[in-house]
Scaffold this motif. Sequence first.
Motif: not given
Length: 141
Positions: A103-107
């Motif tokens: 995951v590169v950026s969280q929600p």
Amino acid sequence: MMGSKQLKIGLRVRDLKRSGDLYLRLGFRELPNEGPSAQPDLRYLTFGHTWLILTAMDGHDYYDEERGAAVRSGPRGLGFVLAVPTRDLDAAYELWRTEGLPVVSQPEDTDWARVFVGLDPDGYEVTFEQFHDAYRGGHQD
């Protein structure tokens, strides 16, 4: 000729089954690839009117062998982003985590959508977008 007017995106992948099955779980549909003209090193998927053609890493020749060597050595997809709309960002995020994918950026919430960014099994960047009702004009699609 079937499909000649659709936007098509082709990705070279290490594991055709794993990659294809992942995208199917995200809501893509698979087009038949059977019979005498079947190409076992390809999987044809669609999302709306867009085709995603997955090709086994060395299933077909490269137009330029130097580029082919660069693709094989990686990182694949640097600078490429596949944006996928979703009705359930939490489910897509949970699938990503369950599959053990980066995951590169969280929600996060933006003005127009709730989004997160991950890398697929081959390192291609995938942005998931669950549009806010106001941005969609109240429509689901």
